[in-house]
Each structure stands twice: as C-alpha cells, then as structure tokens.
Design a protein around this motif. Structure first.
Motif, short mmCIF file in Angstrom:
data_model
loop_
_atom_site.label_atom_id
_atom_site.label_comp_id
_atom_site.label_asym_id
_atom_site.label_seq_id
_atom_site.Cartn_x
_atom_site.Cartn_y
_atom_site.Cartn_z
N MET A 160 0.78 -1.27 0.09
CA MET A 160 -0.01 -0.06 0.02
C MET A 160 0.88 1.20 -0.08
O MET A 160 1.15 1.86 1.21
N LYS A 161 1.15 1.58 -1.39
CA LYS A 161 1.91 2.91 -1.21
C LYS A 161 1.10 4.01 -1.17
O LYS A 161 1.52 5.19 -0.69
N GLU A 162 0.03 4.14 -1.85
CA GLU A 162 -0.76 5.18 -1.65
C GLU A 162 -1.84 5.08 -0.49
O GLU A 162 -2.24 4.34 -0.10
N PRO A 163 -2.19 6.44 0.13
CA PRO A 163 -3.03 6.44 1.15
C PRO A 163 -4.35 6.24 0.72
O PRO A 163 -4.79 6.33 -0.46
N MET A 164 -5.14 5.64 1.57
CA MET A 164 -6.54 5.23 1.04
C MET A 164 -7.32 6.46 1.08
O MET A 164 -7.15 7.24 1.84
N LYS A 165 -8.01 6.42 0.04
CA LYS A 165 -9.09 7.57 -0.02
C LYS A 165 -10.49 7.19 -0.22
O LYS A 165 -10.78 5.99 -0.59
N LEU A 166 -11.55 8.09 0.24
CA LEU A 166 -12.75 7.82 0.12
C LEU A 166 -13.33 7.93 -1.29
O LEU A 166 -12.84 8.63 -2.09
N THR A 167 -14.21 7.13 -1.60
CA THR A 167 -15.03 7.12 -2.78
C THR A 167 -15.84 8.45 -2.65
O THR A 167 -15.99 9.15 -1.70
N LEU A 168 -16.21 8.92 -4.06
CA LEU A 168 -17.13 10.07 -3.79
C LEU A 168 -18.60 9.74 -3.13
O LEU A 168 -19.02 10.70 -2.40
N GLU A 169 -19.10 8.65 -3.28
CA GLU A 169 -20.32 8.04 -2.56
C GLU A 169 -19.86 8.10 -1.20
O GLU A 169 -20.57 8.58 -0.06
N GLN A 170 -18.73 7.70 -0.41
CA GLN A 170 -18.39 7.76 0.97
C GLN A 170 -18.26 9.17 1.30
O GLN A 170 -18.80 9.38 2.39
N LYS A 171 -17.59 10.02 0.54
CA LYS A 171 -17.47 11.39 0.90
C LYS A 171 -19.04 12.05 1.20
O LYS A 171 -19.06 12.78 1.81
N PHE A 172 -19.81 11.66 0.18
CA PHE A 172 -21.10 12.23 0.50
C PHE A 172 -21.86 11.76 1.53
O PHE A 172 -22.41 12.53 2.44
N SER A 173 -21.65 10.51 2.04
CA SER A 173 -22.34 9.84 3.03
C SER A 173 -21.61 10.33 4.26
O SER A 173 -22.17 10.79 5.30
N LEU A 174 -20.36 10.67 4.27
CA LEU A 174 -19.83 11.40 5.28
C LEU A 174 -20.28 12.95 5.64
O LEU A 174 -20.60 13.34 6.89
N ARG A 175 -20.41 13.62 4.69
CA ARG A 175 -21.03 14.98 4.78
C ARG A 175 -22.53 14.85 5.28
O ARG A 175 -22.74 15.67 6.12
N SER A 176 -23.31 13.73 4.92
CA SER A 176 -24.82 13.79 5.42
C SER A 176 -24.57 13.46 6.84
O SER A 176 -25.35 13.87 7.62
N PHE A 177 -23.52 12.50 7.18
CA PHE A 177 -23.43 12.09 8.67
C PHE A 177 -23.23 13.24 9.51
O PHE A 177 -23.75 13.64 10.58
N GLU A 178 -22.23 14.20 8.93
CA GLU A 178 -21.70 15.26 9.83
C GLU A 178 -22.91 16.28 9.82
O GLU A 178 -23.06 16.65 11.00
N THR A 179 -23.97 16.48 8.80
CA THR A 179 -24.96 17.41 9.04
C THR A 179 -26.04 16.99 10.19
O THR A 179 -26.77 17.62 10.84
N GLN A 180 -26.06 15.43 9.99
CA GLN A 180 -26.85 14.81 11.15
C GLN A 180 -26.42 15.24 12.63
O GLN A 180 -27.03 15.50 13.32
N VAL A 181 -24.92 14.91 12.61
CA VAL A 181 -24.36 15.24 14.09
C VAL A 181 -24.58 16.54 14.31
O VAL A 181 -24.44 16.86 15.69
N ASP A 182 -24.53 17.49 13.38
CA ASP A 182 -24.30 18.84 13.86
C ASP A 182 -25.83 19.34 14.52
O ASP A 182 -25.98 20.32 15.22
N LYS A 183 -26.94 18.52 13.98
CA LYS A 183 -28.28 18.85 14.57
C LYS A 183 -28.45 18.13 15.84
O LYS A 183 -29.37 18.40 16.82
#
Length: 62
Positions: free
Chosen positions: A1-24
């Motif tokens: 594993m030479k490259e650091p793992m990155k989130l997919t676009l779907e995972q990034k969207f899910s993370l942002r949605s989760f962040e919005t829920q937590v903020d509330k």
C-alpha cells in the motif's frame, strides 16, 4: 500500500450527510450516539476476527 487510502465520492457524500446529522444533535445525543457507534465498531471487529479464524481454520473448534 504505497498510496494512502481515499474515500470514494459516495463515501464522501455519506460522510457529509453524517456530519450534518451530528451537527443537529444535542451534546447528550451525540455522546450517546458515540458510545453506541463504538460498541458497534467493537462488535464488527470481533465478527471479523471470528470470520478470519474460521476461514483460516484456526477457530477454537478445530
């Protein structure tokens, strides 16, 4: 594993949605949620370990 793992676009969207829920959430809700989330993470880890032991033939039943 030479490259650091990155989130997919779907995972990034899910993370942002989760962040919005937590903020509330209130502080108490967020703390309760974190404890439940940690419990689920530990359960998942245990299931992975058991699965690998079974697949590798090193489970205690052998």
């Amino acid at each position: 594993m030479k490259e650091p793992m990155k989130l997919t676009l779907e995972q990034k969207f899910s993370l942002r949605s989760f962040e919005t829920q937590v903020d509330k959430m209130s502080r108490e809700q967020a703390q309760e949620f974190l404890v439940k989330l940690y419990e689920q993470m530990m359960m998942r880890e245990t299931m992975y370990k058991q699965f690998l032991k079974h697949e590798w033939g090193i489970d205690s039943a052998a």
